[in-house]
Design a protein around this motif. Structure first.
Motif, PDB file in Angstrom:
ATOM      1  N   PRO A 122       0.704  -1.069   0.074  1.00 15.13           N
ATOM      2  CA  PRO A 122      -0.135   0.110  -0.046  1.00 15.13           C
ATOM      3  C   PRO A 122       0.742   1.318  -0.153  1.00 15.13           C
ATOM      4  CG  PRO A 122       0.155  -0.897   2.143  1.00 15.13           C
ATOM      5  CD  PRO A 122       1.079  -1.700   1.502  1.00 15.13           C
ATOM      6  N   TYR A 123       2.258   1.131  -0.253  1.00 14.00           N
ATOM      7  CA  TYR A 123       3.089   2.175  -0.347  1.00 14.00           C
ATOM      8  C   TYR A 123       3.061   2.939  -1.502  1.00 14.00           C
ATOM      9  CZ  TYR A 123       3.850   0.200   4.508  1.00 14.00           C
ATOM     10  OH  TYR A 123       3.799  -0.226   5.609  1.00 14.00           O
ATOM     11  N   ILE A 124       3.567   4.246  -1.520  1.00 10.46           N
ATOM     12  CA  ILE A 124       3.547   4.953  -2.707  1.00 10.46           C
ATOM     13  C   ILE A 124       4.640   6.103  -2.601  1.00 10.46           C
ATOM     14  CG2 ILE A 124       1.695   6.658  -2.187  1.00 10.46           C
ATOM     15  CD1 ILE A 124       1.306   7.095  -5.201  1.00 10.46           C
ATOM     16  N   SER A 140       6.472  10.563   0.157  1.00 13.39           N
ATOM     17  CA  SER A 140       6.101   9.325   0.422  1.00 13.39           C
ATOM     18  C   SER A 140       4.776   8.953   0.942  1.00 13.39           C
ATOM     19  CB  SER A 140       7.242   8.456   1.116  1.00 13.39           C
ATOM     20  OG  SER A 140       7.625   8.988   2.488  1.00 13.39           O
ATOM     21  N   GLY A 141       4.045   8.029   1.062  1.00 15.14           N
ATOM     22  CA  GLY A 141       2.860   7.876   1.835  1.00 15.14           C
ATOM     23  C   GLY A 141       2.245   6.345   1.489  1.00 15.14           C
ATOM     24  N   ARG A 142       0.961   6.344   1.705  1.00 16.57           N
ATOM     25  CA  ARG A 142       0.257   5.007   1.414  1.00 16.57           C
ATOM     26  C   ARG A 142      -1.171   5.090   1.347  1.00 16.57           C
ATOM     27  NH1 ARG A 142       0.472   1.668   6.329  1.00 16.57           N
ATOM     28  NH2 ARG A 142      -1.434   0.650   5.614  1.00 16.57           N
ATOM     29  N   HIS A 143      -1.718   4.004   0.746  1.00 18.13           N
ATOM     30  CA  HIS A 143      -3.011   4.133   0.659  1.00 18.13           C
ATOM     31  C   HIS A 143      -3.956   4.215   1.796  1.00 18.13           C
ATOM     32  CE1 HIS A 143      -6.992   2.735  -0.954  1.00 18.13           C
ATOM     33  NE2 HIS A 143      -7.115   1.860  -0.051  1.00 18.13           N
ATOM     34  N   GLN A 170      -3.697   1.277  -3.661  1.00 18.17           N
ATOM     35  CA  GLN A 170      -4.455   0.122  -2.987  1.00 18.17           C
ATOM     36  C   GLN A 170      -3.844  -1.315  -3.262  1.00 18.17           C
ATOM     37  OE1 GLN A 170      -8.831   0.698  -4.061  1.00 18.17           O
ATOM     38  NE2 GLN A 170      -9.130  -1.646  -2.997  1.00 18.17           N
ATOM     39  N   PRO A 171      -3.885  -2.112  -1.992  1.00 17.42           N
ATOM     40  CA  PRO A 171      -3.452  -3.296  -2.330  1.00 17.42           C
ATOM     41  C   PRO A 171      -4.600  -4.159  -3.009  1.00 17.42           C
ATOM     42  CG  PRO A 171      -3.125  -2.756   0.007  1.00 17.42           C
ATOM     43  CD  PRO A 171      -3.992  -1.616  -0.797  1.00 17.42           C
ATOM     44  N   VAL A 172      -4.158  -5.086  -3.923  1.00 19.70           N
ATOM     45  CA  VAL A 172      -5.035  -6.080  -4.471  1.00 19.70           C
ATOM     46  C   VAL A 172      -4.675  -7.609  -4.130  1.00 19.70           C
ATOM     47  CG1 VAL A 172      -5.959  -4.481  -6.106  1.00 19.70           C
ATOM     48  CG2 VAL A 172      -3.922  -5.950  -6.657  1.00 19.70           C
ATOM     49  N   LEU A 173      -5.720  -8.293  -4.314  1.00 20.04           N
ATOM     50  CA  LEU A 173      -5.265  -9.717  -4.149  1.00 20.04           C
ATOM     51  C   LEU A 173      -4.675 -10.013  -2.571  1.00 20.04           C
ATOM     52  CD1 LEU A 173      -3.616 -10.653  -7.428  1.00 20.04           C
ATOM     53  CD2 LEU A 173      -5.835 -11.138  -6.996  1.00 20.04           C
ATOM     54  N   GLY A 174      -5.511  -9.345  -1.845  1.00 23.07           N
ATOM     55  CA  GLY A 174      -5.112  -9.668  -0.272  1.00 23.07           C
ATOM     56  C   GLY A 174      -3.729  -8.963   0.030  1.00 23.07           C
ATOM     57  N   GLY A 175      -3.220  -8.239  -0.976  1.00 20.45           N
ATOM     58  CA  GLY A 175      -1.787  -7.468  -0.603  1.00 20.45           C
ATOM     59  C   GLY A 175      -0.851  -8.596  -1.009  1.00 20.45           C
ATOM     60  N   ILE A 176      -0.882  -9.559  -1.464  1.00 20.50           N
ATOM     61  CA  ILE A 176       0.335 -10.577  -1.601  1.00 20.50           C
ATOM     62  C   ILE A 176       1.180  -9.818  -2.796  1.00 20.50           C
ATOM     63  CG2 ILE A 176      -0.950 -12.636  -1.287  1.00 20.50           C
ATOM     64  CD1 ILE A 176      -1.089 -13.145  -4.299  1.00 20.50           C
ATOM     65  N   ASN A 177       2.676 -10.123  -2.654  1.00 25.26           N
ATOM     66  CA  ASN A 177       3.505  -9.617  -3.577  1.00 25.26           C
ATOM     67  C   ASN A 177       3.555 -10.681  -4.624  1.00 25.26           C
ATOM     68  OD1 ASN A 177       5.989  -9.152  -4.898  1.00 25.26           O
ATOM     69  ND2 ASN A 177       6.808  -7.999  -3.227  1.00 25.26           N
ATOM     70  N   VAL A 178       3.105 -10.454  -5.771  1.00 27.02           N
ATOM     71  CA  VAL A 178       3.109 -11.336  -6.955  1.00 27.02           C
ATOM     72  C   VAL A 178       4.384 -11.739  -7.581  1.00 27.02           C
ATOM     73  CG1 VAL A 178       1.972 -11.696  -9.181  1.00 27.02           C
ATOM     74  CG2 VAL A 178       0.633 -10.340  -7.650  1.00 27.02           C
TER      75      VAL A 178
END
Length: 373
Positions: A122-124, A140-143, A170-178
């Protein structure tokens, strides 16, 4: 925005913030790609930004630890910062449509500012470079979810706010790192394949017993044959065995009716193996079918002491020797496929979904099932 009037106070991570400005912005020449920028002043005098685009919130603050020049000159698609992999999302210029309140920068004259966004949900990280003055600002920030923003300002209306698409970070797929998920899946597949190869080379096709059985052409039914006793290894899931018969045939067949007898409990398993081979010439063309060898497999055979009974039927025209053999057979290929294919299938699904979500994030599609223009 109606939820964030000038002077509105909120608390986030134990720090009080006051709304001091609002600006409505959009990507240059793309008016639909718009957001509201809420300027916040903390009780300690620090400036932060709360951006909202179609009900998706992002929290940003200035961060001087970001190596902007290194990132902007990076030709790779990914860079690592503070133990996270960031992907380049988009580059753009923007324009301010209207604003209200106080700002610590020129919110009107922004035509020379080039923005670059990088995400590791969720970071940007956002980098703004003034192409005229060459000044660089890093953020820097976050969703943030609507629920988090609602709790921050103690305003339940924010949580029920309409939302479209997905947030920029926004994290997707439960926030997993694909990327990590793919590496783990490939490592697991490699382990399964190596384990299968090791198992098959150390166990499969090891001979259990073999016998030569005479077959008389004058008697199409040979008397019952009983093999010597032999042992089958104990195995938690049982053994897969392959029985084969081989004979030199010419337009003949031999059928071995076999019975595997467990000497400990008398349990019997009956099965048959057929060898047949035919050949000839038809209209000047030679042909053949069948084989001198016949095979059959038995699954889930428990370990123990066994012997085999055999009754032979045939159409042979001369005396033959029938070679009967039993070996441990390999199911590793099938077992490997059962394990590997679902992992590959899951990888494909996760990566396809990830790609669709990223297209939604960039605004190229509105939902997962829409075709890309």
């Amino acid at each position: 925005m109606k939820y964030f009037k000038i002077g509105t106070v909120g608390t986030f991570e134990g720090v009080k913030y006051t709304v001091i400005g609002q600006a409505h912005k959009h990507v240059a020449y793309r008016y639909a790609d718009k957001w509201d920028e809420i300027l916040l002043l903390s009780e300690t005098g620090e400036i932060s930004f709360l951006n909202c685009s179609y009900g998706n919130y992002t929290w940003l603050r200035e961060d001087h630890t970001i190596p902007a020049q290194e990132i902007l000159s990076n030709t790779d698609a990914v860079f690592r910062f503070q133990d996270r992999d960031y992907d380049f999302l988009q580059g753009y210029n923007y324009a301010s449509k209207y604003c209200i309140g106080e700002f610590h920068y020129d919110v009107i004259d922004v035509k020379n500012i080039r923005c670059s966004d990088y995400i590791s949900p969720p970071y940007i990280i956002s980098i703004e470079k003034d192409e005229k003055s060459k000044r660089i600002s890093t953020f820097s920030g976050r969703h943030m979810t609507r629920k988090q923003v609602s709790a921050m300002f103690n305003d339940y209306r924010i949580e029920s706010q309409e939302k479209e698409g997905i947030g920029i970070a926004q994290p997707v797929l439960g926030g997993i790192n694909v990327r990590t998920f793919n590496k783990m899946c490939l490592a697991l597949i490699g382990f399964v394949i190596l384990a299968s190869i090791f198992w098959s080379t150390t166990r499969s096709y090891r001979q259990i017993f073999h016998e030569n059985i005479p077959v008389s052409w004058t008697d199409p039914q040979t008397e019952d044959f009983v093999s010597k006793s032999f042992y089958i290894d104990s195995n938690a899931t049982g053994n897969y065995l392959e029985f084969s018969t081989t004979a030199s045939l010419s337009n003949e067949w031999i059928e071995a009716a076999l019975t595997l007898v467990n000497e400990a409990n008398g349990e019997e398993r009956e099965f048959g193996v057929i060898s047949e081979y035919y050949s000839g010439v038809d209209n000047g063309y030679s042909w053949s079918e069948g084989s001198n060898m016949g095979t059959v497999g038995l699954s889930s055979v428990p370990g123990g002491r066994y012997h085999v009974k055999a009754k032979i039927f045939s159409s042979v025209t001369s005396d033959k020797n029938l070679y009967l053999e039993a070996r441990y057979a390999s199911t590793e290929v099938w077992n490997t496929c059962i394990l590997v294919f679902p992992i590959l299938g899951l990888m494909i699904i996760i990566n396809l979904l990830k790609r669709r979500y990223e297209l939604m994030r960039k605004g190229e599609i509105d939902n997962l099932f829409e075709s890309q223009a």
